[in-house]
Enzyme design. Sequence first.
Site, PDB file in Angstrom:
ATOM      1  N   ASP A 144      -6.286   5.432  -4.431  1.00  0.00           N
ATOM      2  CA  ASP A 144      -6.303   4.318  -3.482  1.00  0.00           C
ATOM      3  C   ASP A 144      -5.174   3.395  -3.937  1.00  0.00           C
ATOM      4  OD1 ASP A 144      -6.832   2.245  -1.763  1.00  0.00           O
ATOM      5  OD2 ASP A 144      -9.007   2.452  -1.957  1.00  0.00           O
TER       6      ASP A 144
ATOM      7  N   GLU B 264      -5.102   7.549   0.252  1.00  0.00           N
ATOM      8  CA  GLU B 264      -5.536   6.874   1.483  1.00  0.00           C
ATOM      9  C   GLU B 264      -4.468   6.844   2.583  1.00  0.00           C
ATOM     10  OE1 GLU B 264      -6.813   2.771   1.127  1.00  0.00           O
ATOM     11  OE2 GLU B 264      -7.262   2.658   3.254  1.00  0.00           O
TER      12      GLU B 264
ATOM     13  N   ILE C  10      -3.827   0.616  -2.816  1.00  0.00           N
ATOM     14  CA  ILE C  10      -4.372  -0.745  -2.970  1.00  0.00           C
ATOM     15  C   ILE C  10      -5.783  -0.683  -2.444  1.00  0.00           C
ATOM     16  CG2 ILE C  10      -4.373  -3.151  -2.229  1.00  0.00           C
ATOM     17  CD1 ILE C  10      -1.461  -3.204  -2.164  1.00  0.00           C
ATOM     18  N   ASP C  11      -6.735  -0.833  -3.327  1.00  0.00           N
ATOM     19  CA  ASP C  11      -8.120  -0.933  -2.882  1.00  0.00           C
ATOM     20  C   ASP C  11      -8.417  -2.420  -2.764  1.00  0.00           C
ATOM     21  OD1 ASP C  11     -10.720  -0.081  -2.227  1.00  0.00           O
ATOM     22  OD2 ASP C  11     -11.368  -0.566  -4.251  1.00  0.00           O
TER      23      ASP C  11
ATOM     24  N   ASP D 225       0.854  -1.206   0.000  1.00  0.00           N
ATOM     25  CA  ASP D 225       0.000   0.000   0.000  1.00  0.00           C
ATOM     26  C   ASP D 225       0.888   1.254   0.000  1.00  0.00           C
ATOM     27  OD1 ASP D 225      -3.109  -0.822   1.218  1.00  0.00           O
ATOM     28  OD2 ASP D 225      -1.481  -2.246   1.487  1.00  0.00           O
TER      29      ASP D 225
ATOM     30  N   ASP E  42     -12.279   5.359  -2.749  1.00  0.00           N
ATOM     31  CA  ASP E  42     -12.869   4.032  -2.976  1.00  0.00           C
ATOM     32  C   ASP E  42     -13.825   4.020  -4.171  1.00  0.00           C
ATOM     33  OD1 ASP E  42     -11.674   2.376  -1.046  1.00  0.00           O
ATOM     34  OD2 ASP E  42     -12.917   3.236   0.528  1.00  0.00           O
TER      35      ASP E  42
ATOM     36  N   THR F 104      -7.389  -4.166   0.288  1.00  0.00           N
ATOM     37  CA  THR F 104      -6.198  -4.724   0.961  1.00  0.00           C
ATOM     38  C   THR F 104      -6.492  -6.119   1.516  1.00  0.00           C
ATOM     39  OG1 THR F 104      -5.521  -2.490   1.516  1.00  0.00           O
ATOM     40  CG2 THR F 104      -4.389  -4.243   2.669  1.00  0.00           C
TER      41      THR F 104
HETATM   42  N1  LIG Z   1     -16.932  -1.078   7.571  1.00  0.00           N
HETATM   43  C1  LIG Z   1     -16.771  -0.752   6.290  1.00  0.00           C
HETATM   44  N2  LIG Z   1     -17.822  -0.496   5.519  1.00  0.00           N
HETATM   45  C2  LIG Z   1     -17.679  -0.185   4.226  1.00  0.00           C
HETATM   46  N3  LIG Z   1     -16.479  -0.090   3.599  1.00  0.00           N
HETATM   47  C3  LIG Z   1     -15.401  -0.322   4.326  1.00  0.00           C
HETATM   48  C4  LIG Z   1     -15.472  -0.674   5.708  1.00  0.00           C
HETATM   49  N4  LIG Z   1     -14.228  -0.857   6.143  1.00  0.00           N
HETATM   50  C5  LIG Z   1     -13.419  -0.619   5.100  1.00  0.00           C
HETATM   51  N5  LIG Z   1     -14.117  -0.288   4.001  1.00  0.00           N
HETATM   52  C6  LIG Z   1     -13.644   0.087   2.680  1.00  0.00           C
HETATM   53  O1  LIG Z   1     -13.916  -0.924   1.745  1.00  0.00           O
HETATM   54  C7  LIG Z   1     -12.838  -0.911   0.834  1.00  0.00           C
HETATM   55  C8  LIG Z   1     -12.787  -2.212   0.082  1.00  0.00           C
HETATM   56  O2  LIG Z   1     -13.952  -2.333  -0.658  1.00  0.00           O
HETATM   57  P1  LIG Z   1     -14.584  -3.731  -1.028  1.00  0.00           P
HETATM   58  O3  LIG Z   1     -15.448  -4.119   0.110  1.00  0.00           O
HETATM   59  O4  LIG Z   1     -15.370  -3.388  -2.256  1.00  0.00           O
HETATM   60  O5  LIG Z   1     -13.464  -4.663  -1.262  1.00  0.00           O
HETATM   61  C9  LIG Z   1     -11.651  -0.657   1.693  1.00  0.00           C
HETATM   62  O6  LIG Z   1     -10.638  -0.114   0.906  1.00  0.00           O
HETATM   63  P2  LIG Z   1      -9.089  -0.463   1.246  1.00  0.00           P
HETATM   64  O7  LIG Z   1      -8.917  -1.912   1.033  1.00  0.00           O
HETATM   65  O8  LIG Z   1      -8.424   0.406   0.235  1.00  0.00           O
HETATM   66  O9  LIG Z   1      -8.841  -0.014   2.649  1.00  0.00           O
HETATM   67  C10 LIG Z   1     -12.160   0.329   2.716  1.00  0.00           C
HETATM   68  O10 LIG Z   1     -11.944   1.673   2.390  1.00  0.00           O
HETATM   69 MG   LIG Z   2     -10.113   1.312  -0.756  1.00  0.00          MG
HETATM   70 MG   LIG Z   3      -6.565   1.090   0.071  1.00  0.00          MG
HETATM   71 MG   LIG Z   4      -7.307   0.666   3.639  1.00  0.00          MG
END
Ligand SMILES: Nc1ncnc2c1ncn2[C@@H]1O[C@H](COP(=O)(O)O)[C@@H](OP(=O)(O)O)[C@H]1O
Ligand SMILES: [Mg+2]
Ligand SMILES: [Mg+2]
Ligand SMILES: [Mg+2]
Length: 357
Positions: free
Chosen positions: A136, A71, A138-139, A46, A292, A141
């Site tokens: 982002d 991020e 790494i979206d 990340d 995101d 993670t």
């Molecule tokens: N409680 C929550 N509710 C909704 N989204 C959340 C969450 N906790 C983390 N996320 C977000 O959901 C993203 C991932 O999306 P998805 O669910 O589509 O895989 C995460 O991005 P990161 O991985 O960049 O932190 C984070 O920003």
């Molecule tokens: Mg993300």
């Molecule tokens: Mg991320």
């Molecule tokens: Mg994150």
Amino acid sequence: MAYEKELDAAKKAASLAARLCQKVQKELLQSDVQSKSDKSPVTVADYGSQAVVSLLLQRELSSEPFSLVAEEDSADLRKDGSHEILERITKLVNDTLATENLHKPVDSTLSTDDLLKAIDCGTSEGGPNGRHWVLDPIDGTKGFLRGDQYAVALGLLEEGKVVLGVLACPNLPLASIAGDSKDKNSSSSDEKGCLFFATIGSGTYMQPLDSKSDPVKVHVSSVENPEEASFFESFEGAHSLHDLSSSIANKLGVKAPPVRIDSQAKYGALSRGDGAIYLRFPHKGYREKIWDHVAGAIVVTEAGGIVTDAGGKALDFSKGKYLDLDTGIIVANEKIMPLLLKAVRESIAEQEKASSL
Ligand SMILES: Nc1ncnc2c1ncn2[C@@H]1O[C@H](COP(=O)(O)O)[C@@H](OP(=O)(O)O)[C@H]1O
Ligand SMILES: [Mg+2]
Ligand SMILES: [Mg+2]
Ligand SMILES: [Mg+2]
């Protein structure tokens, strides 16, 4: 074409950052994972990805003022005991940048201090005026850590509107991931790594992440009957209410089971018609961040889709880091959207009624 220079730089930056991520995912070590203050995971990849994109955009677009809303920040890396991990990220970034034929070549190796500064270039707050890159690094993670889907997501806001988006999805197959896909048996189905990109008014394109082959224009699904539609949602139940999605899907008559994958790879897959609907309903109190959704939103809208909140309002990326939303985010094509909005309204009303009893 408008934003040609910016698109070139963004594609290069996201592809290079994705290469760094792929390298880390292959050799993932326990020590590469840290926990942020909100308990979400963050990895050397990340940080490395954010540094690579930040440095590359600044080098390639050096004549322009630079604002980046991203991020990650360097606070945890500046704490005692982080030196080893910081050295490792710096080496990763140096090795990655050395492989690229840059417009302005890197003439010296980055120090750990340069690395921290590059990460912290991403502390802009965005807003309605001027240009802001949104990243982002790494979206998904959690998907990255599982060896599943993730994306490097980079977008550009101009006067509060998204004008460009790039999604690098290293683990997304080039062939459709739709459950009933005819491509499933074709020889290309094993190949992975997609780069989606869109600029305002010019459509959405996809090309293989690691090759120079020509981009192809993509379009969202043209399915009109929701019974034939399939829908995407988060893999993580903590990120989106799966019960609510399933109630909406039932109302629409959707027959296929949900396709659960991590990250904005969902927007990429939707833009080429792998599925027709995306439902995202965070738990109460969660505030969505712009990084995101910025890149994913333009990738889908330029491919002919519609992205709104649960009340049917377009997403407003001009308010800073956060998105103020009515309940959730939904995506569909023009034909399905009115039916989807009705089903969403009804399901939310039923859920509220049940919880007030
Ligand atoms: N409680 C929550 N509710 C909704 N989204 C959340 C969450 N906790 C983390 N996320 C977000 O959901 C993203 C991932 O999306 P998805 O669910 O589509 O895989 C995460 O991005 P990161 O991985 O960049 O932190 C984070 O920003
Ligand atoms: Mg993300
Ligand atoms: Mg991320
Ligand atoms: Mg994150």
